[in-house]
Design an enzyme around this catalytic site. Structure first.
Site, PDB file in Angstrom:
ATOM      1  N   GLU A  47       0.822  -1.206   0.000  1.00  0.00           N
ATOM      2  CA  GLU A  47       0.000   0.000   0.000  1.00  0.00           C
ATOM      3  C   GLU A  47       0.860   1.261   0.000  1.00  0.00           C
ATOM      4  O   GLU A  47       1.940   1.286   0.596  1.00  0.00           O
ATOM      5  CB  GLU A  47      -0.913   0.007   1.234  1.00  0.00           C
ATOM      6  CG  GLU A  47      -1.864  -1.176   1.251  1.00  0.00           C
ATOM      7  CD  GLU A  47      -2.564  -1.361   2.578  1.00  0.00           C
ATOM      8  OE1 GLU A  47      -3.639  -1.984   2.600  1.00  0.00           O
ATOM      9  OE2 GLU A  47      -2.036  -0.896   3.606  1.00  0.00           O
ATOM     10  N   GLU A  71     -11.377  -4.127  -2.905  1.00  0.00           N
ATOM     11  CA  GLU A  71     -11.261  -5.477  -2.370  1.00  0.00           C
ATOM     12  C   GLU A  71     -11.815  -5.483  -0.956  1.00  0.00           C
ATOM     13  O   GLU A  71     -11.999  -4.441  -0.352  1.00  0.00           O
ATOM     14  CB  GLU A  71      -9.804  -5.952  -2.369  1.00  0.00           C
ATOM     15  CG  GLU A  71      -8.875  -5.144  -1.507  1.00  0.00           C
ATOM     16  CD  GLU A  71      -7.434  -5.584  -1.638  1.00  0.00           C
ATOM     17  OE1 GLU A  71      -6.760  -5.717  -0.595  1.00  0.00           O
ATOM     18  OE2 GLU A  71      -6.969  -5.784  -2.778  1.00  0.00           O
TER      19      GLU A  71
END
Length: 341
Positions: free
Chosen positions: A37, A231
């Protein structure tokens, strides 16, 4: 450090050339930080962090310290130092002078620091995506990055956990749209998480608001014309979680051609397990997949991506960083998507 990223991506392209040329690989998510991330490692469990701690700013090595000092001096404040009042990993916001009501984060010095801190993260992502564009030029792939779903302390004015992670997001300042605007330089998609979470499932002590956060981030991406993906964060096999994902996948709004004005570009389901494949869980999952495709058959003849064309971004990164985006209301999300189970 960016050379390490470039070498790794070059090796990937060379070793995966067969699959890239055949169109088997259509998306490449470029890892830009912890868990892939784009964020600072502000809440590492290896350092004793426990949810819902606010985390810590990650900028106290000698290199970033010197960078901040130079930036502050150039801005006319050589006396400014890095914050020493922002607490520790497991503090709550009100226990710190930095994040308390009328705290440091609202002062001129605090705003300067937070702008510098978040811009360093965005410049990092921008540089690595520059390299990715060069390495994968001409490949039939879509570049993407992942943004972390830091939903705890979202309902307090300081948004402390987001700030320590590098997302300068406040009630009147959209920290995610600036990131989305940077991605337009690279034809890159934005992937976000926690699409299955509901506010009423969270601890009230953490002041969490995953639903509002998801809607803010997705809306920021759509406003910048990005392909936006999502997601789930947790292993969930129930209709409530699936219905939340469906609601986020297709917000209300129809364009002039009668198609949804905004919808997810893709969704990654986490994760295949023995529990998922149990009879009822699997039946519910299949219904969810059909609903995600609006009950339409999959067309294998549709090419999902165009060859990656851009090798040099056209928008100067400084123009993006200099404009702080105001927070806007997210697009309306569809509440009528329940699974027939």
């Amino acid at each position: 450090m960016w050379q390490l990223y470039a070498d790794y991506m070059k090796s990937f392209r060379e070793n995966m050339a067969e699959f890239l040329d055949a169109g088997v690989i259509v998306d490449i998510e470029v890892g830009l930080g912890p868990a892939g991330e784009m964020r600072y490692p502000s809440y590492p469990q290896s350092q004793g962090w426990v949810f819902p701690g606010i985390g810590e700013f990650i900028c106290y090595d000698k290199y970033l310290g010197a960078d901040f000092k130079a930036a502050a001096t150039e801005a006319g404040h050589p006396e400014w130092e890095l914050p020493d009042d922002a607490g520790e990993y497991n503090d709550t916001p009100e226990k710190t002078p930095f994040f308390s009501d009328n705290g440091t984060y609202q002062t001129e010095k605090g705003k300067f620091f937070l702008t510098w801190y978040s811009n360093k993260l965005i410049k990092h992502g921008d540089k690595i995506l520059d390299e990715a564009n060069k390495v994968f030029l001409g490949c039939r792939v879509n570049l993407a990055i992942k943004i972390s779903g830091i939903h705890w302390w979202y309902r307090v004015p300081n948004h402390a956990a987001e700030l320590t992670a590098g997302y300068y997001n406040l009630d009147d300042r959209d920290g995610y749209r600036t990131i989305a605007h940077m991605l337009t330089r690279h034809y890159a998609s934005m992937n976000f998480t926690c699409a299955e979470m509901r506010d009423n499932e969270q601890s009230s002590e953490a002041k969490s608001a995953p639903e509002e956060l998801v809607q803010q981030v997705l809306s920021a991406g759509w406003r910048e014309g990005l392909n936006v993906a999502c997601e789930n964060a947790l292993n969930r096999y129930d209709a409530t979680a699936y219905n939340t994902i469906l609601r986020n996948a297709r917000p209300q709004g129809i364009n002039k051609n009668g198609a949804p004005e905004h919808k997810l570009y893709g969704f990654t389901y986490l994760r295949v397990s023995d529990e998922l494949l149990e009879a009822q869980n699997y039946a519910t999952f299949k219904t969810f997949v059909r609903r995600m495709h609006a009950n339409l058959d999959y067309n294998p003849n549709v090419d999902p991506v165009e060859p990656l064309k851009r090798s040099k971004p056209e928008i100067p990164i400084q123009e993006i960083l200099e404009v702080a985006q105001p927070r806007l209301e997210p697009f309306p999300f569809d509440e009528n998507t329940d699974l027939p189970v």
